[in-house]
Design an enzyme around this catalytic site. Sequence first.
Site, short mmCIF file in Angstrom:
data_model
loop_
_atom_site.label_atom_id
_atom_site.label_comp_id
_atom_site.label_asym_id
_atom_site.label_seq_id
_atom_site.Cartn_x
_atom_site.Cartn_y
_atom_site.Cartn_z
N GLU A 61 -4.12 8.62 9.09
CA GLU A 61 -3.21 8.61 9.95
C GLU A 61 -2.49 9.09 10.87
OE1 GLU A 61 -0.10 7.83 7.01
OE2 GLU A 61 -1.07 7.18 5.18
N TYR B 5 -1.08 8.60 -2.40
CA TYR B 5 -0.71 7.86 -3.93
C TYR B 5 -2.37 8.80 -4.34
CZ TYR B 5 2.36 3.99 -4.15
OH TYR B 5 3.68 3.94 -3.61
N GLY B 6 -3.21 8.96 -3.31
CA GLY B 6 -4.57 9.27 -3.95
C GLY B 6 -4.25 11.14 -5.03
N CYS C 36 -11.25 2.80 -0.38
CA CYS C 36 -10.21 3.50 0.45
C CYS C 36 -9.29 2.65 1.02
CB CYS C 36 -9.37 4.66 0.25
SG CYS C 36 -7.92 5.13 0.85
N THR C 37 -8.12 1.95 1.56
CA THR C 37 -8.20 1.09 2.61
C THR C 37 -7.31 1.76 4.26
OG1 THR C 37 -5.31 0.98 1.59
CG2 THR C 37 -6.86 -0.61 1.11
N HIS C 38 -7.49 2.92 4.01
CA HIS C 38 -7.72 4.00 5.18
C HIS C 38 -9.08 3.36 5.58
CE1 HIS C 38 -3.37 5.30 3.19
NE2 HIS C 38 -3.64 6.03 4.78
N ASP D 76 0.90 -0.72 0.21
CA ASP D 76 -0.02 0.15 -0.43
C ASP D 76 1.13 1.77 0.19
OD1 ASP D 76 -2.09 1.64 0.13
OD2 ASP D 76 -1.63 2.05 2.52
N SER D 77 0.21 2.31 -0.09
CA SER D 77 1.00 3.84 -0.09
C SER D 77 2.22 3.81 1.09
CB SER D 77 0.16 4.82 -0.41
OG SER D 77 -0.99 4.64 0.16
N CYS E 145 -4.29 -1.40 -2.26
CA CYS E 145 -4.53 -0.29 -2.06
C CYS E 145 -5.41 0.47 -3.41
CB CYS E 145 -2.80 0.76 -2.78
SG CYS E 145 -3.10 2.52 -3.06
N ASN E 146 -6.14 1.32 -3.40
CA ASN E 146 -7.52 1.41 -4.15
C ASN E 146 -6.80 1.53 -5.65
OD1 ASN E 146 -10.44 0.32 -3.35
ND2 ASN E 146 -9.34 1.35 -1.49
N THR E 147 -5.71 2.81 -4.98
CA THR E 147 -6.15 3.89 -5.76
C THR E 147 -4.47 3.06 -7.03
OG1 THR E 147 -5.81 5.40 -4.31
CG2 THR E 147 -4.42 5.98 -5.92
N1 DGL Z 1 -4.63 3.50 0.64
C1 DGL Z 1 -4.63 4.22 -0.31
C2 DGL Z 1 -5.59 3.66 -1.16
O1 DGL Z 1 -6.73 2.41 -0.85
C3 DGL Z 1 -4.92 5.80 -0.16
C4 DGL Z 1 -3.69 6.34 0.61
C5 DGL Z 1 -3.29 7.36 -0.29
O2 DGL Z 1 -3.66 8.55 -0.96
O3 DGL Z 1 -2.24 6.85 -0.53
O4 DGL Z 1 -6.27 3.84 -2.45
#
Ligand code: DGL
Length: 276
Positions: free
Chosen positions: A157, A47-48, A189-191, A15-16, A78-80
């Site tokens: 975070e 990453y988003g 988004c995994t967060h 993930d990011s 990570c979805n992105t």
């Molecule tokens: N965890 C990332 C996702 O699932 C988002 C966090 C980011 O922007 O890096 O898209």
Amino acid sequence: MQKELFCNAPIGVFDSGVGGLTVVREIMRQLPNERIVYFGDTARVPYGSKSRETVTRFSRQIVRFLQTQNVKAIVIACNTASAFALDELEKEVDIPIIGVVKPGARTALEATHNGKIGVIATEATIGSGIYKRYIEENNENVNVIGKACPLFVPLAEEGLWEDPVTDEIARRYLAELIDIDIDTLILGCTHYPLLRSTVAKIMGDKVTLVNPAYETARELKELLEKEGLESRKRPELGTELYQFFVSDAADKFQKFANSIIPYGILSAKVIHIDEY
Ligand code: DGL
């Protein structure tokens, strides 16, 4: 590599940053025999807000690093990165690689009754239109409404999972989804699963929240079984079950990780991901 040795190889997850740990948590629950090597790109998060090219380049470097760890399969947690890089990376590696978007989309399709599904995610994931495309291709009677929630990542975070500030921001983001009467909401988004209780409180109990992590771990299990790659016994004592690597700030990552996964992370190592 001999088949048995390969079955005992770890699964690579990335993930990011820390968000992918919500997926790791689920893999640990559903696949307790599997070893995991996790990489969080803490130096380059988020990453988003980045372009497809940049996210794909970062993801490719991480995949190369994970391959040096002899992983038998890779999960893009990570979805992105799943939205931007999965299709390309699939062509480049010869081990199974899955993302989190398709499993999440499938669960939402099963959950909706009124055909109105909301997706909350990063600007990049919403901008890619991937959830909308995938769901509407599978059922043209379903309507998908996306909403980018860029402040959710820093709030997660910072550990502000249940906080008046998070409450206020979430109410603003989610108001339009409430107005259009969605009955299913993908935490894209995994967060975001870290903010689940805040989102659930605001959306109310008529809205089903979908956390793609659960379905991703299930899909991984099925895939490993299909390929004959599942680890059949618990790794021997002394084997490092879970290993964590980051590109920066290992101490902060370690503290955070220990607060969300039910396993004492002994250490997280910093590596120079640019070298891969
Ligand atoms: N965890 C990332 C996702 O699932 C988002 C966090 C980011 O922007 O890096 O898209």
